[in-house]
Motif scaffolding. Structure first.
Motif, PDB file in Angstrom:
ATOM      1  N   VAL A 142       0.841  -1.204   0.000  1.00 42.68           N
ATOM      2  CA  VAL A 142       0.000   0.000   0.000  1.00 42.68           C
ATOM      3  C   VAL A 142       0.875   1.253   0.000  1.00 42.68           C
ATOM      4  O   VAL A 142       0.547   2.247  -0.658  1.00 42.68           O
ATOM      5  N   ALA A 143       1.995   1.215   0.712  1.00 40.08           N
ATOM      6  CA  ALA A 143       2.897   2.369   0.743  1.00 40.08           C
ATOM      7  C   ALA A 143       3.394   2.695  -0.663  1.00 40.08           C
ATOM      8  O   ALA A 143       3.400   3.861  -1.083  1.00 40.08           O
ATOM      9  N   ILE A 144       3.814   1.676  -1.406  1.00 42.16           N
ATOM     10  CA  ILE A 144       4.291   1.892  -2.770  1.00 42.16           C
ATOM     11  C   ILE A 144       3.146   2.360  -3.674  1.00 42.16           C
ATOM     12  O   ILE A 144       3.314   3.251  -4.524  1.00 42.16           O
ATOM     13  N   GLN A 145       1.960   1.774  -3.475  1.00 42.05           N
ATOM     14  CA  GLN A 145       0.796   2.186  -4.257  1.00 42.05           C
ATOM     15  C   GLN A 145       0.469   3.660  -4.024  1.00 42.05           C
ATOM     16  O   GLN A 145       0.203   4.421  -4.965  1.00 42.05           O
ATOM     17  N   LEU A 146       0.492   4.098  -2.762  1.00 46.93           N
ATOM     18  CA  LEU A 146       0.238   5.505  -2.452  1.00 46.93           C
ATOM     19  C   LEU A 146       1.322   6.397  -3.040  1.00 46.93           C
ATOM     20  O   LEU A 146       1.034   7.472  -3.584  1.00 46.93           O
ATOM     21  N   TYR A 147       2.566   5.970  -2.920  1.00 44.73           N
ATOM     22  CA  TYR A 147       3.693   6.724  -3.489  1.00 44.73           C
ATOM     23  C   TYR A 147       3.448   6.982  -4.974  1.00 44.73           C
ATOM     24  O   TYR A 147       3.540   8.123  -5.446  1.00 44.73           O
ATOM     25  N   GLU A 148       3.115   5.956  -5.712  1.00 46.09           N
ATOM     26  CA  GLU A 148       2.950   6.082  -7.165  1.00 46.09           C
ATOM     27  C   GLU A 148       1.734   6.945  -7.522  1.00 46.09           C
ATOM     28  O   GLU A 148       1.801   7.785  -8.425  1.00 46.09           O
ATOM     29  N   ASN A 149       0.629   6.771  -6.795  1.00 47.53           N
ATOM     30  CA  ASN A 149      -0.583   7.514  -7.126  1.00 47.53           C
ATOM     31  C   ASN A 149      -0.509   8.974  -6.704  1.00 47.53           C
ATOM     32  O   ASN A 149      -1.006   9.854  -7.410  1.00 47.53           O
TER      33      ASN A 149
ATOM     34  N   GLU B 170       2.259  10.724  -6.511  1.00 42.39           N
ATOM     35  CA  GLU B 170       3.158  11.341  -7.485  1.00 42.39           C
ATOM     36  C   GLU B 170       2.404  11.714  -8.748  1.00 42.39           C
ATOM     37  O   GLU B 170       2.609  12.789  -9.327  1.00 42.39           O
ATOM     38  N   LYS B 171       1.503  10.841  -9.197  1.00 39.20           N
ATOM     39  CA  LYS B 171       0.707  11.126 -10.399  1.00 39.20           C
ATOM     40  C   LYS B 171      -0.196  12.345 -10.197  1.00 39.20           C
ATOM     41  O   LYS B 171      -0.544  13.019 -11.168  1.00 39.20           O
ATOM     42  N   HIS B 172      -0.583  12.607  -8.946  1.00 38.86           N
ATOM     43  CA  HIS B 172      -1.446  13.750  -8.648  1.00 38.86           C
ATOM     44  C   HIS B 172      -0.639  14.997  -8.277  1.00 38.86           C
ATOM     45  O   HIS B 172      -1.185  15.945  -7.707  1.00 38.86           O
ATOM     46  N   GLY B 173       0.633  14.989  -8.598  1.00 35.62           N
ATOM     47  CA  GLY B 173       1.435  16.202  -8.452  1.00 35.62           C
ATOM     48  C   GLY B 173       2.071  16.407  -7.094  1.00 35.62           C
ATOM     49  O   GLY B 173       2.568  17.503  -6.804  1.00 35.62           O
ATOM     50  N   PHE B 174       2.095  15.377  -6.248  1.00 34.58           N
ATOM     51  CA  PHE B 174       2.744  15.495  -4.944  1.00 34.58           C
ATOM     52  C   PHE B 174       4.201  15.037  -5.031  1.00 34.58           C
ATOM     53  O   PHE B 174       4.567  14.208  -5.868  1.00 34.58           O
ATOM     54  N   ASP B 175       5.002  15.587  -4.161  1.00 35.55           N
ATOM     55  CA  ASP B 175       6.397  15.163  -3.999  1.00 35.55           C
ATOM     56  C   ASP B 175       6.417  14.247  -2.780  1.00 35.55           C
ATOM     57  O   ASP B 175       6.357  14.714  -1.647  1.00 35.55           O
ATOM     58  N   VAL B 176       6.479  12.941  -3.017  1.00 43.47           N
ATOM     59  CA  VAL B 176       6.243  11.952  -1.964  1.00 43.47           C
ATOM     60  C   VAL B 176       7.566  11.393  -1.444  1.00 43.47           C
ATOM     61  O   VAL B 176       8.440  11.001  -2.226  1.00 43.47           O
TER      62      VAL B 176
END
Length: 393
Positions: A154-161, A163-169
């Motif tokens: 889930v951590a990796i999934q959140l990281y990827e999603n 980032e796609k929404h313009g966040f610096d994760v």
């Protein structure tokens, strides 16, 4: 005519979203502690009030037309010539983006909006406006805190999603270079974050390091989105000044297996939550910085004043001083943005300008970098931890 500080321009064909944008934007402005009277909403009915001498952000609501006769084209042309920031928003997918906006907007990045992601996208639009007015940080940094043996997927999934929404994760396994001191860099990144996402699995608090991450996030007054696993308590919320608890169920995971990834609906809810608490987090951290400075100044016998822009002024050693609070780690951008005040500041005879920041968890090499900037710029940095000494010098 009253001179407004900020102009929000909304043009185009309203498809039921204009009032929602305005209402949420007003709430976020008030969350930041900024007087709503400093803003004016401009559309085609009061476009004569627009001025190119005040900051402007334009939303163009785009919808497909049969004859390419788009609404508000003349005023839109004027706004684009003035180099105002502009965000096209279209219905449906981005596939028909060019058919929904005037040709003059073809080079602008836009946002598409559907009923499925409406709330999330409206929050994103509002935050784009706040960022455009420099009322929110642009780096949109998010820190993910988790236990690797319980929630890595889930951590990796959140990281990827995100980032796609313009966040610096920031995710420990993805964001620290091999040559960096791991723990120092982790705290440094947290200090510059706005939101911490905690994956509150069954044994999250069973680790020394996750306990430290929670304690540090609370110390830094970061907003915390707490995602609690099924059958797990959300007691963590009591440790955070600003928290947004979310509970996921077995059915929220793919194949109902809690070590897998999340389905699209709960994932979108998390992203929406992150967007919605950014302004409150920034306001809380900035107000804490300001109140600590004002208290320290008062204890040393100085009178400090706070204006509607959240800028502090005072007289020290017969010199007029202005102090600009900066949330997170001061970078060259903080100095650049602060320089936009210089012309107005000079009119008021403030010749000594300081960027106020909190050095908690900031790495030594960055503190040395700030000292180097101090030696070459008119604007100086001021660590809140050193204010008592600074006042008496």
């Amino acid at each position: 005519m009253k001179k407004y500080c900020y102009q929000l321009i909304i043009l185009g064909k309203d498809f039921g979203i204009k009032n929602e944008i305005i209402e949420i934007f007003q709430r976020r402005v008030e969350d930041l502690g900024i007087d709503w009277s400093s803003f004016i909403i401009i559309d085609n009915e009061n476009c004569e009030e627009y001025t190119d001498s005040s900051p402007a952000f334009c939303i163009y609501l785009g919808a497909k037309t049969d004859d390419n006769n788009f609404t508000d084209s003349d005023f839109l042309t004027q706004v684009t010539k003035d180099a105002s920031l502009l965000l096209p928003v279209v219905q449906g997918t981005l596939d028909n983006f060019g058919d929904c906006i005037p040709e003059i907007l073809n080079n602008y990045n836009g946002i598409n909006l559907s009923e499925e992601d409406r709330n999330q996208k409206v929050e994103q639009i509002v935050n784009n406006i706040l960022e455009g007015f420099s009322l929110l940080k642009k780096n949109r940094k998010i820190f993910i805190s988790y236990k690797r043996n319980e929630s890595t997927n889930v951590a990796i999934q959140l990281y990827e999603n995100l980032e796609k929404h313009g966040f610096d994760v920031f995710l420990d396994t993805h964001s620290i270079r091999k040559s960096e001191p791991f723990q120092d860099e982790l705290w440094h990144q947290m200090a510059d974050s706005e939101i911490v996402i905690i994956l509150n699995t069954s044994d999250f608090l069973g680790s020394y390091w996750t306990q430290q991450e929670l304690a540090t996030a609370s110390q830094l007054l970061l907003g915390i989105v707490i995602i609690s696993w099924p059958e797990n308590s959300d007691v963590i919320a009591k440790h955070a000044q600003i928290s947004y608890p979310l509970k996921v169920q077995n059915s929220d995971f793919e194949n109902s297996y809690i070590h897998s990834t999340l389905k699209e609906k709960p994932l979108s809810k998390i992203i929406e939550s992150v967007e919605s608490i950014r302004a409150r987090t920034l306001a809380s951290r900035r107000d804490n910085l300001i109140s600590n400075f004002m208290k320290m100044a008062e204890e040393e016998g100085y009178q400090a004043y706070l204006d509607s822009y959240k800028i502090i002024s005072m007289v020290k050693n017969d010199k007029d001083i202005i102090v600009i609070p900066a949330v997170g780690i001061p970078k060259s951008l903080n100095y650049e943005l602060s320089s936009s005040f210089v012309e107005e500041i000079k009119k008021k005879k403030f010749e000594n300008i300081f960027i106020l920041y909190d050095a908690t968890c900031v790495r030594d090499f960055w503190l040395r970098h700030l000292k180097w900037l101090d030696s070459s710029l008119v604007i100086k940095s001021l660590n809140i931890l050193e204010v008592p000494t600074w006042i008496n010098n």
